[in-house]
Design an enzyme around this catalytic site. Structure first.
Site, mmCIF file in Angstrom:
data_model
loop_
_atom_site.group_PDB
_atom_site.id
_atom_site.type_symbol
_atom_site.label_atom_id
_atom_site.label_comp_id
_atom_site.label_asym_id
_atom_site.label_seq_id
_atom_site.Cartn_x
_atom_site.Cartn_y
_atom_site.Cartn_z
ATOM 1 N N GLN A 181 125.441 74.192 58.074
ATOM 2 C CA GLN A 181 126.056 73.671 56.847
ATOM 3 C C GLN A 181 127.517 73.297 57.119
ATOM 4 O OE1 GLN A 181 124.404 72.978 54.069
ATOM 5 N NE2 GLN A 181 126.177 72.338 52.898
ATOM 6 N N LYS A 187 118.526 74.703 49.369
ATOM 7 C CA LYS A 187 117.723 74.242 50.503
ATOM 8 C C LYS A 187 116.655 75.280 50.847
ATOM 9 C CE LYS A 187 121.394 71.347 52.380
ATOM 10 N NZ LYS A 187 122.498 71.174 53.338
ATOM 11 N N ASP A 217 119.186 67.223 60.112
ATOM 12 C CA ASP A 217 120.257 66.531 59.393
ATOM 13 C C ASP A 217 120.432 65.095 59.913
ATOM 14 O OD1 ASP A 217 121.635 67.800 57.305
ATOM 15 O OD2 ASP A 217 122.744 69.106 58.672
#
Ligand code: GUN
Length: 285
Positions: free
Chosen positions: A100, A56, A123
């Site tokens: 995460q 990422k 997200d």
């Protein structure tokens, strides 16, 4: 080779095109003195998470964005993590915040996600973003199902009136996937681990999306001839190889198009994260 062999949907190539488009938008933002910035928070030493987070950050840098990875020890307290998120919420140079998952078991994942400002939740996991998607006014769409929609669009799939079946009902993939397909006019069935006669459902699908996490559970005999098959699963087999949730060999003989694993949905997830972060920065204009 089978006489009818499905086209492989190249997620890697599409992700490259999306990322090139993001890089152009980033240049425009920079000309207005805004550099989109993503901060990724990683708690603990989960091996798969380390790889995802590195990818990422790399993708951000390649698109000209700022990326920061904050690595915290596994024993980090809930209070310390919430304090960090609060600080990032107020940092004007941070447009996207991603914690995460999974988190170590002593941490309350739900509370952590809800602590992220909905306007920085790239997200798309915050309940505000889930609710906005549900009501047809999305702010951030979860990256994996968003990437699947982009693939279907790129393939020219007409979803209006199509039978779509989603296998897997997670908050991260299955549920938002169903909402996005519905929003485009598909008739959507969501199957879960308790579904009776799964094959009876999957065989009706013009578009079949599988996100379960069980290697090769969907076989060719469960697929309607000519269907579009999207395999979200990434499973590490005992022999070290990667396998999807769909048995590629038997499925590609029946489907008209299918995503490979790896090189299908996976690269799209990161591409859509960059799209979301860029959008977050553009909203600051
Ligand atoms: N862990 C596995 N996939 C994801 C994702 O898309 N976002 C976050 N935050 N954690 C993950």
């Amino acid at each position: 080779m089978s006489s009818s062999s499905a086209r492989a949907i190249d997620g890697k190539a599409l992700a490259q095109r999306v990322r090139a488009d993001v890089a152009e938008r980033v240049l425009k933002l920079k000309s207005k003195d805004i550099t989109p910035g993503l901060t990724v928070v990683l708690v603990g030493e989960d091996a798969a998470s380390q790889v995802y987070v590195r990818n990422k950050a790399l993708a951000c840098e390649q698109a000209g964005m700022n990326s920061d990875v904050i690595r915290l020890p596994a024993e980090t307290s809930q209070a310390d993590l919430l304090e960090l998120i609060n600080k990032l919420n107020h940092d004007k140079t941070v447009h996207g915040i991603l914690v995460q998952l999974p988190l170590p078991s002593h941490l309350d994942e739900h509370a952590v996600i809800e602590a992220i400002a909905a306007t920085k939740d790239v997200d798309g996991f915050h309940i505000s973003n889930a609710g906005l998607l549900l009501t047809g006014k999305p702010l951030f769409r979860p990256c994996t199902p968003y990437g699947v929609m982009k693939m279907l669009e790129d393939e020219g799939v007409n979803l209006r009136g199509a039978e779509a079946v989603v296998v897997g009902a997670s908050n991260i993939v299955g549920k938002p996937m169903a909402l996005m397909l519905q929003a485009e006019g598909a008739t959507v069935t969501v199957c879960n681990s308790k579904t009776k006669d799964l094959a009876a459902h999957t065989r009706r699908a013009d578009v079949l999306v599988v996100a379960v996490g069980r290697p090769n559970m969907i076989t060719g005999d469960m697929i309607k001839p000519g269907a579009i098959v999207i395999d979200v699963g990434i499973n590490r087999l005992d022999n070290g190889k990667l396998a999807g949730d769909v048995d590629y060999e038997s499925a590609q003989a029946v489907a008209s198009a299918i995503t490979p694993v790896p090189g299908g949905v996976g690269p799209m997830t990161i591409a859509m994260l960059l799209v979301n972060t860029t959008e977050a920065a553009e909203r600051c204009l």
